[in-house]
Design a protein around this motif. Structure first.
Motif, PDB file in Angstrom:
ATOM      1  N   PRO A  95     -72.950  13.418 -19.366  1.00  0.00           N
ATOM      2  CA  PRO A  95     -73.310  12.063 -19.802  1.00  0.00           C
ATOM      3  C   PRO A  95     -73.495  11.950 -21.308  1.00  0.00           C
ATOM      4  N   ARG A  96     -73.626  13.068 -22.009  1.00  0.00           N
ATOM      5  CA  ARG A  96     -73.741  13.056 -23.473  1.00  0.00           C
ATOM      6  C   ARG A  96     -72.400  13.243 -24.164  1.00  0.00           C
ATOM      7  N   GLY A  97     -71.318  13.285 -23.406  1.00  0.00           N
ATOM      8  CA  GLY A  97     -69.997  13.445 -23.994  1.00  0.00           C
ATOM      9  C   GLY A  97     -69.664  14.925 -24.186  1.00  0.00           C
ATOM     10  N   PRO A  98     -68.626  15.250 -24.978  1.00  0.00           N
ATOM     11  CA  PRO A  98     -67.800  14.309 -25.739  1.00  0.00           C
ATOM     12  C   PRO A  98     -66.817  13.552 -24.859  1.00  0.00           C
ATOM     13  N   PRO A 114     -81.444  10.961 -29.800  1.00  0.00           N
ATOM     14  CA  PRO A 114     -80.202  10.405 -29.247  1.00  0.00           C
ATOM     15  C   PRO A 114     -78.976  11.161 -29.747  1.00  0.00           C
ATOM     16  N   THR A 115     -77.901  11.036 -28.988  1.00  0.00           N
ATOM     17  CA  THR A 115     -76.618  11.662 -29.311  1.00  0.00           C
ATOM     18  C   THR A 115     -75.579  10.574 -29.524  1.00  0.00           C
ATOM     19  N   GLN A 116     -74.810  10.670 -30.602  1.00  0.00           N
ATOM     20  CA  GLN A 116     -73.737   9.696 -30.817  1.00  0.00           C
ATOM     21  C   GLN A 116     -72.561  10.039 -29.914  1.00  0.00           C
ATOM     22  N   VAL A 117     -72.011   9.026 -29.241  1.00  0.00           N
ATOM     23  CA  VAL A 117     -70.917   9.256 -28.292  1.00  0.00           C
ATOM     24  C   VAL A 117     -69.638   8.529 -28.668  1.00  0.00           C
ATOM     25  N   ALA A 118     -69.684   7.597 -29.609  1.00  0.00           N
ATOM     26  CA  ALA A 118     -68.470   6.908 -30.063  1.00  0.00           C
ATOM     27  C   ALA A 118     -68.666   6.486 -31.502  1.00  0.00           C
ATOM     28  N   ILE A 119     -67.592   6.513 -32.267  1.00  0.00           N
ATOM     29  CA  ILE A 119     -67.637   6.241 -33.697  1.00  0.00           C
ATOM     30  C   ILE A 119     -68.006   4.793 -33.967  1.00  0.00           C
ATOM     31  N   ASP A 120     -68.571   4.546 -35.150  1.00  0.00           N
ATOM     32  CA  ASP A 120     -68.894   3.169 -35.505  1.00  0.00           C
ATOM     33  C   ASP A 120     -67.630   2.392 -35.853  1.00  0.00           C
ATOM     34  N   ASN A 121     -67.794   1.072 -35.950  1.00  0.00           N
ATOM     35  CA  ASN A 121     -66.722   0.144 -36.323  1.00  0.00           C
ATOM     36  C   ASN A 121     -65.589   0.040 -35.306  1.00  0.00           C
ATOM     37  N   LYS A 122     -65.881   0.417 -34.049  1.00  0.00           N
ATOM     38  CA  LYS A 122     -64.848   0.208 -33.038  1.00  0.00           C
ATOM     39  C   LYS A 122     -65.394  -0.293 -31.701  1.00  0.00           C
ATOM     40  N   GLY A 155     -72.813   1.471 -36.788  1.00  0.00           N
ATOM     41  CA  GLY A 155     -73.647   2.576 -36.340  1.00  0.00           C
ATOM     42  C   GLY A 155     -73.091   3.354 -35.177  1.00  0.00           C
ATOM     43  N   GLY A 156     -72.147   2.777 -34.403  1.00  0.00           N
ATOM     44  CA  GLY A 156     -71.546   3.493 -33.298  1.00  0.00           C
ATOM     45  C   GLY A 156     -72.344   3.397 -32.010  1.00  0.00           C
ATOM     46  N   LEU A 157     -71.850   4.061 -30.968  1.00  0.00           N
ATOM     47  CA  LEU A 157     -72.511   4.097 -29.668  1.00  0.00           C
ATOM     48  C   LEU A 157     -73.301   5.397 -29.530  1.00  0.00           C
ATOM     49  N   TRP A 158     -74.475   5.263 -28.904  1.00  0.00           N
ATOM     50  CA  TRP A 158     -75.397   6.392 -28.763  1.00  0.00           C
ATOM     51  C   TRP A 158     -75.915   6.450 -27.335  1.00  0.00           C
ATOM     52  N   VAL A 159     -76.415   7.627 -26.969  1.00  0.00           N
ATOM     53  CA  VAL A 159     -77.111   7.794 -25.699  1.00  0.00           C
ATOM     54  C   VAL A 159     -78.407   8.546 -25.954  1.00  0.00           C
TER      55      VAL A 159
END
Length: 717
Positions: free
Chosen positions: A248-251, A200-208, A182-186
């Protein structure tokens, strides 16, 4: 300068020269996923995932708590929750993982993972819970509903795990969470930190990534997160990687500008295993000591004792502490040297001024209007300064916890005055004055930290000293800053935990990394070379056009099947760097499990370390995997290096440890052949003779061919 010298001598009385890892050894054999906070009582508190603390204990502690006065000697302080005290929405089988604790608006707030809720029949419908308490040890009161509820994904649920709270400079609160699936979210939080706002906003891809933690440093937001597997026993390759952003929401992007959301996902190494006893270094928290030096608490695994009790049960992950440096704008543990078994330095937790106000006001002058009560000092009159009998000079760092009901409160450092008020944070020195906004003022306890370096003053206000300043200000003073030190109150104010200490000298030079020297051996794949040997020869591999062209096989080395081919070469003796350049078009974003190609250090089919660019679901990564026999089984785990490109350069740097005789192989990768990222170390026994080889396997469909331009061996410098 005499004051600074005396201060340094006094500091030496309080500081022992070293400590040993793990720092949790006095109360626990395992203490995973540690969080940390300094309480208003002046002690540091750490919180761990729910596990038994000792070998043979058998009973889980529900978010155990430890306490320390110096960050290196910890004692057990109880559990956050008893055996029958789960959140009302949690299934009785639920586990509580990975706590994060903050001080928000006058109370402590704990965030944690709830593995199983009553909302669905699925056994792993993860959610994020929250609880509040008046003190760092409780009593903790659960919220009635999850802060972040289970998030469905088809017949399963996203990894809604590993929360970490962050408060921004404008006072807005955020929560980071998520994991491999699912990845990292904020998500933004409500002002009290107990509700979510918007989407929420996704900040990093899943599976890593998992185990996120965010700090603000020099105007950037740094997202640090753990990668690879946390819990593979003797082959655990967990490590910490970072990206940074201007929001804080990236990218968030890494040092090379590669986004953490890209399929070929970025990430700059912060902490990796280095070949000593510790592997699986990750899931961390950060703190700043009284001298201004940052430190990282994290868990790791002793590769000789990887399990708490029986093999393949609970992984034994004690808590370690090491220095965190900032070099060229990026965080890195011990300048890149990795985890320590024993450190020759320890955090500064006492200053030449060190005042918890437990013994009255004997160390202070001009005490009229100041009283000590409930462990802190209170001022109730008009403007006044409580002056320490110890002055300051040279480069220094001072701090205090404070709150006020009057106009302002703060610190005097020589010719400078730093005040927190309803208008914000104000720094004044020699007629110069600057003010920064402070959301919410300081009606509840806040921490004010001030550093003086030469004539430059840096001040910041935080809720709990955890890298998320709500106000910060820099001022270059027109006058020298040595002189008196004291507390300043304009109206009613309270102060506690006052300290002043020589400012830490930052480490700015990175630890050495492997460097290739003279060329020792090479195959440029431009003519026949009889030095290679096959394990299960693949007739489809061929040399043409100055490259070895090898169709990726539908086979593997991991596990007991051992059907993949390996092309091996005997390396030069001694220390060396093996390098190859491999082109492998794995596409992006689509699932291509687990096609890969790269280098391998090989003793046997069941004892190897494989460095390859690989497709892992929708991501493309440089994975440094290790398989070895352990306790009558095969164990496999991976470490992550730098982001791959379609063409990726790979290196294995070999070193023989002069004490143990072990073979150490450190992995490196590059996207251009010039800028290298160095990752972790895997080791082989002293009685082995690892060869270096090439592999291209993991899945035959869709058809793809690996192209190796060369294999070269250099003397290591």
């Amino acid at each position: 300068m005499r004051i600074a010298v005396v201060a340094s001598l006094v500091m030496s009385l309080f500081t022992s020269p070293s400590y040993g890892n793990p720092v949790s050894q006095g109360f626990a054999d395992t203490f995973a996923d540690p969080a940390v906070i300094r309480g208003l009582d002046g002690y540091w508190y750490s919180y761990g995932t729910s596990d038994p603390l000792r070998e043979g204990e058998g009973e889980h502690h529900r978010l155990p708590i430890a306490r320390s006065s110096d960050l290196v000697t910890w004692t057990y302080a109880g559990d956050a929750f008893g055996a029958d005290n789960l959140p009302p929405y949690a299934d009785p089988s639920s586990l509580l993982w990975a706590p994060d604790v903050r001080y928000l608006d006058g109370r402590y707030v704990m965030y944690f993972t709830v593995t199983n809720t009553t909302a669905t029949p699925h056994p792993w419908d993860f959610s994020i819970g929250a609880a509040t308490a008046p003190t760092p040890t409780g009593p903790w009161t659960h919220q009635s509903a999850p802060l972040v509820p289970p998030r469905p994904s088809g017949d399963s649920y996203w990894n809604t795990i590993d929360p970490a709270q962050f408060t921004d400079i404008d006072g807005r609160k955020y929560l980071y969470f998520g994991g491999f699936f699912g990845g990292l979210w904020v998500t933004e939080l409500s002002p009290d930190g107990l509700g979510t706002v918007g989407q929420p906003t996704q900040v990093a891809i899943d599976n890593k990534f998992e185990g996120s933690y965010v700090v603000r440093h020099d105007g950037f937001y740094y997202l640090l997160a753990s990668s690879a597997n946390c819990c593979a026993g003797p082959t655990t390759g967990y490590s910490v990687l970072a990206g940074r952003a201007t929001s804080p929401r990236g990218p968030f992007t890494d040092r090379e500008g590669v986004p953490l959301l890209a399929s070929r996902a970025g990430g700059t190494p912060v902490l990796d295993q280095n070949g000593n006893k510790w592997i699986g270094t990750g899931h961390h928290a950060q703190l700043t000591d009284l001298a201004g030096q940052d430190w990282m608490l994290y868990h790791a695994i002793d590769r000789a004792d990887p399990f708490l009790d029986d093999p393949y049960g609970i992984n034994e992950r004690p808590m370690l502490l090491d220095r965190l440096d900032w070099i060229d704008g990026w965080p890195v543990v011990r300048a890149g040297a990795g985890p320590s078994e024993r450190s020759d330095e320890k955090p500064v937790t006492r200053g030449f001024v060190n005042e918890p106000f437990s013994g009255g006001l004997s160390g202070w002058r001009d005490t009229d209007g100041w009283t000590v009560q409930d462990g802190f000092v209170r001022h109730a009159g008009a403007r006044a300064t409580l002056e320490s009998r110890k002055g300051v000079g040279g480069d220094v760092r001072a701090e205090t916890d404070l709150r006020f009901a009057g106009q302002a409160a703060g610190l005097r450092i020589g010719a400078a005055t730093v005040l927190v008020s309803g208008d914000g944070l104000t720094v004044t020195a020699g007629g110069a004055r600057r003010t920064a906004a402070l959301p919410g003022g300081a009606a509840t306890w806040r921490n004010l930290a001030v550093t003086v370096k030469g004539r430059t003053i840096n001040a910041e206000v935080t809720s709990a000293r955890l890298g998320d300043p709500q106000a910060s200000m820099r001022l270059d003073s027109p006058v020298p800053l040595s002189g008196a030190f004291g507390l300043v109150a304009e109206g009613a104010a309270d102060f506690d935990n006052v300290s002043a200490t020589p400012l830490a000298k930052p480490v700015t030079r990175p630890a050495p990394v492997p460097r290739p020297g003279a060329l020792l051996d090479a195959d440029e794949f431009d003519r026949p070379d009889g030095a290679w040997q096959w394990v299960r020869q693949d007739p489809a591999a061929r040399v043409s056009g100055g490259a070895l062209r090898w169709p990726v096989q539908g086979s593997d080395l991991v596990g007991e099947a051992n059907t993949a081919s390996v092309l091996l070469r005997t390396p030069p003796p001694g220390d060396y760097v093996a390098e190859t350049k491999v082109t492998l078009d794995l596409g992006e974003d689509t699932v291509r499990n687990y096609q890969q190609a790269g280098l391998v250090a090989y003793v046997s089919d069941d004892d190897f370390a494989r460095l390859s660019q690989v497709a892992i679901w929708n991501t493309r990564q440089v994975e440094y995997g290790r398989e070895l026999p352990f306790a009558a089984r095969l164990s496999y785990g991976g470490n992550i290096v730098g982001p791959p490109a379609k063409t990726t350069w790979l290196r294995l740097a070999h070193h023989v440890d002069p004490v143990s005789g072990e073979h150490e192989f450190r992995a490196g990768s590059s996207r251009d052949g010039r800028t290298w990222t160095w990752g972790g170390v895997w080791t082989f026994g002293k009685n082995t003779s690892p060869r270096i080889g090439l592999v291209a396997h993991g899945g035959a469909q869709p058809a793809v061919e690996a192209e190796f331009d060369y294999v070269r061996f250099y003397r290591s410098r």
